[in-house]
Design a protein around this motif. Structure first.
Motif, PDB file in Angstrom:
ATOM      1  N   ILE A   2       0.848  -1.067  -0.117  1.00  0.00           N
ATOM      2  CA  ILE A   2      -0.035  -0.081  -0.118  1.00  0.00           C
ATOM      3  C   ILE A   2       1.013   1.351  -0.019  1.00  0.00           C
ATOM      4  CG2 ILE A   2      -1.773   1.275   1.434  1.00  0.00           C
ATOM      5  CD1 ILE A   2      -2.688  -1.480   2.273  1.00  0.00           C
ATOM      6  N   LYS A   3       0.401   2.040  -0.889  1.00  0.00           N
ATOM      7  CA  LYS A   3       1.335   3.522  -1.023  1.00  0.00           C
ATOM      8  C   LYS A   3       0.378   4.444  -0.527  1.00  0.00           C
ATOM      9  CE  LYS A   3       3.658   6.676  -4.012  1.00  0.00           C
ATOM     10  NZ  LYS A   3       4.136   6.949  -5.548  1.00  0.00           N
ATOM     11  N   ARG A   4       0.616   5.150   0.551  1.00  0.00           N
ATOM     12  CA  ARG A   4      -0.194   6.197   1.337  1.00  0.00           C
ATOM     13  C   ARG A   4       0.035   7.634   1.163  1.00  0.00           C
ATOM     14  NH1 ARG A   4      -3.450   4.877   5.971  1.00  0.00           N
ATOM     15  NH2 ARG A   4      -3.837   7.212   5.880  1.00  0.00           N
ATOM     16  N   LYS A   5      -0.668   8.364   0.987  1.00  0.00           N
ATOM     17  CA  LYS A   5      -0.253   9.912   0.918  1.00  0.00           C
ATOM     18  C   LYS A   5      -1.303  10.782   1.764  1.00  0.00           C
ATOM     19  CE  LYS A   5       1.425  10.743  -3.882  1.00  0.00           C
ATOM     20  NZ  LYS A   5       1.539  11.461  -4.950  1.00  0.00           N
ATOM     21  N   THR A   6      -0.740  11.336   2.731  1.00  0.00           N
ATOM     22  CA  THR A   6      -1.735  12.238   3.933  1.00  0.00           C
ATOM     23  C   THR A   6      -1.293  13.748   3.718  1.00  0.00           C
ATOM     24  OG1 THR A   6      -1.797   9.966   5.001  1.00  0.00           O
ATOM     25  CG2 THR A   6      -2.094  12.120   6.183  1.00  0.00           C
ATOM     26  N   SER A   7      -2.206  14.688   3.875  1.00  0.00           N
ATOM     27  CA  SER A   7      -1.737  15.803   4.092  1.00  0.00           C
ATOM     28  C   SER A   7      -1.850  16.175   5.645  1.00  0.00           C
ATOM     29  CB  SER A   7      -2.862  16.860   3.388  1.00  0.00           C
ATOM     30  OG  SER A   7      -2.767  16.721   2.052  1.00  0.00           O
ATOM     31  N   VAL A   8      -0.551  16.852   5.808  1.00  0.00           N
ATOM     32  CA  VAL A   8      -0.627  17.094   7.128  1.00  0.00           C
ATOM     33  C   VAL A   8      -0.375  18.592   7.406  1.00  0.00           C
ATOM     34  CG1 VAL A   8       1.062  17.038   9.502  1.00  0.00           C
ATOM     35  CG2 VAL A   8       1.063  15.000   7.568  1.00  0.00           C
ATOM     36  N   VAL A   9      -1.502  19.383   8.069  1.00  0.00           N
ATOM     37  CA  VAL A   9      -1.680  20.612   8.328  1.00  0.00           C
ATOM     38  C   VAL A   9      -1.192  21.071   9.693  1.00  0.00           C
ATOM     39  CG1 VAL A   9      -3.062  22.737   8.151  1.00  0.00           C
ATOM     40  CG2 VAL A   9      -3.375  20.743   6.638  1.00  0.00           C
ATOM     41  N   VAL A  10      -0.078  21.951   9.607  1.00  0.00           N
ATOM     42  CA  VAL A  10       0.091  22.493  10.953  1.00  0.00           C
ATOM     43  C   VAL A  10       0.079  23.888  11.227  1.00  0.00           C
ATOM     44  CG1 VAL A  10       2.096  22.715  12.507  1.00  0.00           C
ATOM     45  CG2 VAL A  10       2.177  20.836  11.012  1.00  0.00           C
ATOM     46  N   VAL A  11      -0.918  24.347  12.111  1.00  0.00           N
ATOM     47  CA  VAL A  11      -1.328  25.586  12.519  1.00  0.00           C
ATOM     48  C   VAL A  11      -0.735  26.392  13.469  1.00  0.00           C
ATOM     49  CG1 VAL A  11      -3.269  27.204  12.465  1.00  0.00           C
ATOM     50  CG2 VAL A  11      -3.420  25.214  11.117  1.00  0.00           C
ATOM     51  N   GLY A  12       0.132  27.224  13.339  1.00  0.00           N
ATOM     52  CA  GLY A  12       0.506  27.912  14.682  1.00  0.00           C
ATOM     53  C   GLY A  12      -0.078  29.141  14.717  1.00  0.00           C
ATOM     54  N   THR A  13      -0.413  29.780  15.885  1.00  0.00           N
ATOM     55  CA  THR A  13      -1.229  30.777  16.377  1.00  0.00           C
ATOM     56  C   THR A  13      -0.466  31.725  17.080  1.00  0.00           C
ATOM     57  OG1 THR A  13      -3.278  29.878  15.511  1.00  0.00           O
ATOM     58  CG2 THR A  13      -3.628  31.892  17.040  1.00  0.00           C
ATOM     59  N   VAL A  14      -0.291  32.795  16.863  1.00  0.00           N
ATOM     60  CA  VAL A  14       0.363  33.952  18.031  1.00  0.00           C
ATOM     61  C   VAL A  14      -0.579  35.188  18.221  1.00  0.00           C
ATOM     62  CG1 VAL A  14       2.727  33.140  17.431  1.00  0.00           C
ATOM     63  CG2 VAL A  14       1.729  35.242  16.211  1.00  0.00           C
ATOM     64  N   ARG A  15      -0.247  36.105  19.208  1.00  0.00           N
ATOM     65  CA  ARG A  15      -0.827  36.938  19.527  1.00  0.00           C
ATOM     66  C   ARG A  15       0.039  38.076  19.982  1.00  0.00           C
ATOM     67  NH1 ARG A  15      -5.239  36.559  24.263  1.00  0.00           N
ATOM     68  NH2 ARG A  15      -6.731  36.641  22.335  1.00  0.00           N
ATOM     69  N   ALA A  16      -0.044  39.287  19.611  1.00  0.00           N
ATOM     70  CA  ALA A  16       0.582  40.506  19.559  1.00  0.00           C
ATOM     71  C   ALA A  16      -0.023  41.326  20.512  1.00  0.00           C
ATOM     72  CB  ALA A  16       1.043  41.150  18.314  1.00  0.00           C
ATOM     73  N   ALA A  17       0.821  41.701  21.594  1.00  0.00           N
ATOM     74  CA  ALA A  17       0.023  42.424  22.521  1.00  0.00           C
ATOM     75  C   ALA A  17       0.184  43.929  22.227  1.00  0.00           C
ATOM     76  CB  ALA A  17       0.693  42.661  23.880  1.00  0.00           C
ATOM     77  N   PRO A  18      -1.114  44.609  22.147  1.00  0.00           N
ATOM     78  CA  PRO A  18      -1.310  46.285  21.759  1.00  0.00           C
ATOM     79  C   PRO A  18      -0.536  46.973  22.655  1.00  0.00           C
ATOM     80  CG  PRO A  18      -3.381  45.270  22.493  1.00  0.00           C
ATOM     81  CD  PRO A  18      -2.487  44.204  22.435  1.00  0.00           C
ATOM     82  N   ALA A  19      -0.117  47.935  22.658  1.00  0.00           N
ATOM     83  CA  ALA A  19       0.487  49.110  23.435  1.00  0.00           C
ATOM     84  C   ALA A  19      -0.433  49.641  24.424  1.00  0.00           C
ATOM     85  CB  ALA A  19       0.799  50.347  22.877  1.00  0.00           C
ATOM     86  N   VAL A  20       0.096  49.416  25.613  1.00  0.00           N
ATOM     87  CA  VAL A  20      -1.086  49.661  26.728  1.00  0.00           C
ATOM     88  C   VAL A  20      -0.806  51.273  27.366  1.00  0.00           C
ATOM     89  CG1 VAL A  20      -1.429  47.614  27.598  1.00  0.00           C
ATOM     90  CG2 VAL A  20       0.679  48.840  28.381  1.00  0.00           C
ATOM     91  N   ASP A  21       0.272  51.881  26.804  1.00  0.00           N
ATOM     92  CA  ASP A  21       0.628  53.277  26.940  1.00  0.00           C
ATOM     93  C   ASP A  21       0.897  54.285  25.628  1.00  0.00           C
ATOM     94  OD1 ASP A  21       2.947  52.625  26.010  1.00  0.00           O
ATOM     95  OD2 ASP A  21       4.023  52.341  28.206  1.00  0.00           O
ATOM     96  N   ASP A  22       1.296  55.177  25.733  1.00  0.00           N
ATOM     97  CA  ASP A  22       1.651  56.111  24.869  1.00  0.00           C
ATOM     98  C   ASP A  22       2.762  55.507  23.911  1.00  0.00           C
ATOM     99  OD1 ASP A  22      -0.483  57.558  25.508  1.00  0.00           O
ATOM    100  OD2 ASP A  22       1.026  59.213  26.510  1.00  0.00           O
TER     101      ASP A  22
END
Length: 190
Positions: A65-85
């Motif tokens: 058997i020959k198999r092909k599989t799609s592997v999806v890797v999703v990395g999520t990051v968050r940037a912090a907005p400025a809290v001062d000036d």
């Protein structure tokens, strides 16, 4: 080489490789096809899924058997907005974090990819998520892994190698005989 034979085994091995590589996501790496995090709002984080898989039978005897599989890797990051000036360029911060996480993911999966006959990088997409108020960005890495394996049939013990078939047919009245009986032995090893 011991190849994985299920999508679950592929995802489990990829998650393990990503956790052990100490990416920005740390232990926040999930094996999932849907939203893997529940109510956890901690970032960065990574999800691994296998949305598509195909098999091609290469023979009749033992199954190759020959198999092909799609592997999806999703990395999520968050940037912090400025809290001062002070001025914070959220897009630049997200871009830098996504570039770093992308490199870490690809580096972590390099040893994992040796478990397959072939690994192709199909796509990398990075950017800010559509909801701009959240300051979230994602890197989506799509790989296609290919491997072959064989399923062999168990040996038939000698005690099961032959079967006897008894046939007992009733013939309509007036036929050459009222009953026809026959016995035959079939050798399954031929």
């Amino acid at each position: 080489m011991a190849y994985p034979t299920t999508d679950t085994a592929i995802r489990t091995a990829a998650v393990s490789a990503l956790v052990n590589a100490s990416t920005l996501a740390g232990s926040r790496v999930a094996d999932s096809r849907t939203a893997p995090y529940g109510e956890d709002e901690t970032y960065p984080r990574i999800a691994v899924s296998t949305p598509r898989s195909a098999a091609d039978n290469q023979s009749i005897g033992p199954l190759h058997i020959k198999r092909k599989t799609s592997v999806v890797v999703v990395g999520t990051v968050r940037a912090a907005p400025a809290v001062d000036d002070t001025h914070v360029d959220v897009d630049a911060t997200l871009a830098a974090a996504l570039d770093t996480l992308e490199g870490q993911i690809l580096h972590a999966l390099a040893p994992w990819s040796q478990d397959f006959d072939r690994v192709e990088l199909r796509d990398i997409d990075k950017g800010r998520t559509p909801d701009s108020d959240t300051y979230l960005g994602q890197v989506v890495i799509v790989l296609e892994v290919t491997w072959q394996y064989e399923i062999t049939w168990p040996e038939i013990p000698d005690s099961l190698a032959t079967i006897g078939i008894d046939i007992d047919l009733a013939v309509p009245a007036g036929g050459p005989a009222d009953r026809i009986e026959s016995s035959r032995v079939v050798d399954l090893t031929e």
